[in-house]
Design an enzyme around this catalytic site. Structure first.
Site, PDB file in Angstrom:
ATOM      1  N   LYS A  53       0.836  -1.201   0.000  1.00 33.89           N
ATOM      2  CA  LYS A  53       0.000   0.000   0.000  1.00 33.89           C
ATOM      3  C   LYS A  53       0.874   1.256   0.000  1.00 33.89           C
ATOM      4  CE  LYS A  53      -3.813  -2.443   2.212  1.00 33.89           C
ATOM      5  NZ  LYS A  53      -4.511  -2.821   3.455  1.00 33.89           N
ATOM      6  N   GLN A  69      -4.361  -1.296   9.649  1.00 31.37           N
ATOM      7  CA  GLN A  69      -4.427  -2.638   9.077  1.00 31.37           C
ATOM      8  C   GLN A  69      -5.082  -3.612  10.066  1.00 31.37           C
ATOM      9  OE1 GLN A  69      -3.589  -3.366   5.937  1.00 31.37           O
ATOM     10  NE2 GLN A  69      -3.948  -5.548   6.086  1.00 31.37           N
ATOM     11  N   ASP A  88     -10.589   3.324   4.111  1.00 25.69           N
ATOM     12  CA  ASP A  88     -11.029   1.927   4.053  1.00 25.69           C
ATOM     13  C   ASP A  88     -12.549   1.816   3.913  1.00 25.69           C
ATOM     14  OD1 ASP A  88      -9.199  -0.191   4.140  1.00 25.69           O
ATOM     15  OD2 ASP A  88      -8.752   0.142   6.262  1.00 25.69           O
TER      16      ASP A  88
END
Ligand code: GUN
Length: 305
Positions: A53, A97, A120
């Site tokens: 990412k 995460q 997200d």
């Protein structure tokens, strides 16, 4: 044989578009889109995702920063970190995460991220906006990537029967909501099937499009789809393979060899949905930066590193 829906190729194309857009945005405003990823612990798969990412963000001219914390980081410390990132005008996207270690309350952390920076799309406010059909919401990356692949390959879900196999908060549920929206990429008839669905094959055989997101290797087999179906495989399962260099290989939730003999089009694993997920994260980060600037939350300034 089915046409291959190539996620790597498509991701490359879209990332080039995002890079051009980001550079134009920066030239115009002086603001560099900033993405911070937070990893708690040392899970190798999570480490790899976070690294990918960060690299992807750098490659499209964003500022990216990775924060790595030890596995025994207390809940309050992570909470404080997120609050600090919320207040930092150079940070437009925050990604914590998952999964998080047991001492950390994941729900509280996700609810603490400023919804405007929630790239997200996991914050309950964004989930709620998605569920009421808000077109402007930051949508979860994997489902958004699935829709983008379908549309860009000419398989618009509009009017089609899509069977989503899997009901997770990260993929199945938000994907169903995206497909239902009265918006481009939506307007589908959606069925959500899952591990307790009786006679799954009878359900998937009625689908024009099947999306498999159950996390169980090769769940969808050739006899479970109708000829001409379009199949998107979200699964990424590591299975042991002594003949492979690393001792394992990746397989999806679909029996690729069998299903590709009858499908119109299918995504491979790896090289299908995976690269699209990160691409949608980049898209969300640029969009978040644009909106925060428009809302006057951004102070022009130096890069974050
Ligand atoms: N862990 C597995 N997938 C994801 C994702 O899309 N976002 C975050 N934050 N964690 C994950």
């Amino acid at each position: 044989m089915a046409k291959i829906i190539d996620g790597r190729e498509l991701a490359k194309e879209i990332r080039a578009e995002i890079k051009a857009d980001a550079e134009a945005f920066t030239a115009e405003t002086g603001v560099v889109p900033g993405l911070v990823t937070v990893l708690v612990g040392e899970d190798p798969a999570s480490q790899q995702y976070v690294r990918m990412k960060g690299k992807a963000a750098d490659a499209v001219s964003f500022n990216s920063r990775q924060i790595t914390l030890p596995a025994d980081t207390p809940h309050d410390e992570l909470l404080g970190l997120v609050q600090g990132l919320n207040a930092d005008p150079e940070v437009h996207g925050i990604l914590v995460q998952l999964p998080l270690p047991d001492q950390i309350d994941e729900d509280v952390i996700l609810e603490t991220i400023d919804p405007a920076k929630d790239v997200d799309g996991f914050h309950p406010v964004n989930v709620g906006r998605l569920s009421i059909g808000d077109d402007d919401v930051l949508a979860p990356c994997t489902p958004a990537g699935v829709v983008e692949m379908l549309v860009r390959y000419g398989y618009d879900p509009k009017g089609k029967h899509v069977v989503v196999v899997g009901r997770s908060n990260i993929v199945g549920k938000p994907l169903a909501l995206l497909l239902l929206r009265k918006a481009p990429g939506g307007n589908a008839t959606v069925t959500v099937a899952h591990s307790r669905t009786a006679d799954l094959g009878a359900v998937t055989r009625t689908a024009d499009i099947v999306v498999a997101a159950v996390g169980v290797p090769e769940t969808v087999t050739r006899d479970m789809v109708k000829p001409g179906v379009v199949v998107i495989d979200v699964g990424a399962n590591q299975i042991e393979d002594p003949s492979a260099e690393r001792g394992y290989r990746w397989v999806g939730d679909v029996d690729f060899d069998g299903v590709s003999q009858v499908a119109e089009a299918i995504t491979p694993v790896p090289g299908g949905v995976g690269p699209m997920t990160i691409t949608m994260l980049l898209k969300n980060t640029l969009e978040a930066a644009r909106r925060q600037l428009a809302a006057g939350q951004v102070v022009e300034g130096a890069p974050t590193r």
